[in-house]
Design a protein around this motif. Sequence first.
Motif, short mmCIF file in Angstrom:
data_model
loop_
_atom_site.label_atom_id
_atom_site.label_comp_id
_atom_site.label_asym_id
_atom_site.label_seq_id
_atom_site.Cartn_x
_atom_site.Cartn_y
_atom_site.Cartn_z
N LEU A 73 35.76 30.41 37.59
CA LEU A 73 35.30 31.50 36.82
C LEU A 73 35.85 33.00 37.39
O LEU A 73 36.38 32.97 38.53
CB LEU A 73 33.86 31.68 36.68
N SER A 74 35.85 33.87 36.50
CA SER A 74 36.30 35.11 36.73
C SER A 74 35.24 35.81 37.98
O SER A 74 33.73 35.92 37.48
CB SER A 74 36.61 36.21 35.87
N ALA A 75 35.67 36.45 39.15
CA ALA A 75 34.60 37.14 39.79
C ALA A 75 34.39 38.47 39.28
O ALA A 75 33.81 39.29 40.21
CB ALA A 75 35.04 37.18 41.23
N GLU A 76 35.30 38.87 38.47
CA GLU A 76 35.18 40.29 37.97
C GLU A 76 34.15 40.34 36.61
O GLU A 76 33.63 41.44 36.26
CB GLU A 76 36.53 40.91 37.82
N THR A 77 34.27 39.42 35.86
CA THR A 77 33.75 39.44 34.60
C THR A 77 32.69 38.01 34.26
O THR A 77 31.90 38.12 33.40
CB THR A 77 34.68 39.33 33.13
N GLY A 78 32.74 37.01 35.13
CA GLY A 78 32.04 35.76 35.02
C GLY A 78 32.64 34.98 33.92
O GLY A 78 31.91 33.99 33.68
N GLU A 79 33.79 35.33 33.16
CA GLU A 79 34.18 34.36 32.26
C GLU A 79 34.87 33.22 32.63
O GLU A 79 35.27 33.05 33.71
CB GLU A 79 35.35 35.22 31.27
N ALA A 80 34.81 32.16 31.90
CA ALA A 80 35.43 30.60 32.44
C ALA A 80 37.04 30.87 32.33
O ALA A 80 37.75 31.58 31.49
CB ALA A 80 35.10 29.80 31.24
N LEU A 138 35.16 24.22 38.35
CA LEU A 138 34.78 24.93 37.28
C LEU A 138 35.33 26.39 37.91
O LEU A 138 35.00 26.59 39.11
CB LEU A 138 33.43 25.18 36.98
N MET A 168 40.96 29.07 27.92
CA MET A 168 40.38 28.52 29.43
C MET A 168 41.21 27.24 29.58
O MET A 168 41.58 26.42 28.62
CB MET A 168 38.86 27.97 28.96
N PHE A 190 36.23 32.88 41.38
CA PHE A 190 35.48 31.86 42.17
C PHE A 190 35.38 30.62 41.67
O PHE A 190 35.73 30.33 40.39
CB PHE A 190 34.07 32.62 42.61
#
Lengths: 322, 322
Positions: free
Chosen positions: A90-97, A88, A1, A64
């Motif tokens: 985050l990935s719009a494909e996996t939700g990861e930070a 913050l 991150m 996003f």
Amino acid sequence: MITLSRSEIEALIDYPLAAKAIEAAYRAVSKGRVNLPPVGHIAFPEHQGDCHIKYGHIQGDAIFAIKVATGFAGNADRGLPSGNGMTLVLSAETGEAVALLHDEMVMTDIRTALGGAIASRELARADSKKVLIVGTGIQARRQVEAHIALIGSHLEFTVWGRNSSKAALVANELGEQASTTMVEDLEAACRAADIIVTTTAAISPIIQRTWISPGTHFTAVGADAPGKQELATELVAQADLLAADLAAQCLDHGEFAIPYRKGKLQAESVQDLGAILIAPHLGRSNASQITIADLTGLAAQDLAMTNLVLSAYAAKSTETRD
Amino acid sequence: MITLSRSEIEALIDYPLAAKAIEAAYRAVSKGRVNLPPVGHIAFPEHQGDCHIKYGHIQGDAIFAIKVATGFAGNADRGLPSGNGMTLVLSAETGEAVALLHDEMVMTDIRTALGGAIASRELARADSKKVLIVGTGIQARRQVEAHIALIGSHLEFTVWGRNSSKAALVANELGEQASTTMVEDLEAACRAADIIVTTTAAISPIIQRTWISPGTHFTAVGADAPGKQELATELVAQADLLAADLAAQCLDHGEFAIPYRKGKLQAESVQDLGAILIAPHLGRSNASQITIADLTGLAAQDLAMTNLVLSAYAAKSTETRD
């Protein structure tokens, strides 16, 4: 991150590049390509504070962003800035930070200023030279920088504030970047201006209809909550062209809200800035029109800034490795 | 700004202390002392993903928290956990950033399990011994841990899952902590149980009314969105006592939502768990009652966990300095 501080973020922002990203965001909003859920809000009345949570996603973007912005009026007494914030990512494909951009409002300040300069560039007369800045806060300073970056260093600025010594301070600080003069007579300054940028938290109009010369353009960024108003209702009602970063938002809690609620303007008469960027014939059509752009700020701009900062960070990291 | 990772956070959480913090949060909610704005939501249908933003403030607390939780169903194909999340902590007095707890859902998992164990402890018969866990995911494991921590290591667990090999795996993994046996006959296991904890994502009831012995307590944590249901409508409708972490939320999108919408139960018949903690006479009144607690999760629990983690971190930092 990735975690970046205010100073790291500010060093990564190039105004012209950021402006291009913000223009693209305005166009995307007008094309319905941005998912912008309602803004979250929580208040802390015992400390005159509140927190807004703006979030959204531009269709197709890999990321996003969730922007958390706070304002605590009592901070001044503690020697702290009233505004604060971070984004913050985050990935719009996996939700990861992906990243925490702890920008302490600098991204918001710059995107607001760039939105203003984009509006002025699109709607003011091409031969505009004299820019009056109304207000003496961070936005007064940032709007000068953004107007120079996007329109040119030939612009001449005047600065007016309710507190003349603060206006003098701003004019003095910005003197190295452009011709910048403090003015005391707001009416005379309005008559002389080609572009008037209002950046105050006024809750009753400070600029009257009769002071304005034909051909003047306004960029109003101060009114961002119900009850705020910088321009006289008649000035807005009689303007030749009204633009907004998002019409619905500006009619609800921007500069246009009070005239709209009084029945002095029709919702249909407000053009979205994105629509004007897509189809410039929707903008100014002659040199005598009075035009007003009202900007209340969009999460889409925050997304654009986030993408820009992360791209610049990635480019710099690659450079460092080479 | 304090930044803590999942493993650092997990090491700071003591189950009995966390349970006390969560009980206090439930009581504060029932007393109207928690400001819980509506949950924010944004979806990413092209990646079967969504993001929830829960935030709130317990009156008088020096901090408030914003929890961002994501779920992306497609992550399994990438070898990633579907759920992810973090909590931003800010000062409720100045708006400044205090901490980023990048817990990747572990705080949510634990607070959900502790809520379940608190409900079981308050509402099950005091002589309860046999606990049936329905489901084989993270919550199945965490509920066993939380029930041992809050009720005692004399409890005997059975685990049932639609997939027997997964149930065997859970029973095996938890075997060191307590007597834990995999079962294949759900009906028989229900008849034998004193406490039944349901943790599945079922969208049609898997437990029938006729299987249940008098005196059984249910803790249902699986149904957390419209359309999910683990217990037969008649079982809920005929239970002697219904409790919820927040009645309005459980009637809207928890285990009680479908029976409620079918007109099989009255909103007034659901007690808030916080009210039962304040006034235990509102709970079970005899050994033959069938009781059901439905938990959908509250931001107040997240606030309690946040306070707990930050206090434990501060205590540990002091210790290290000594």
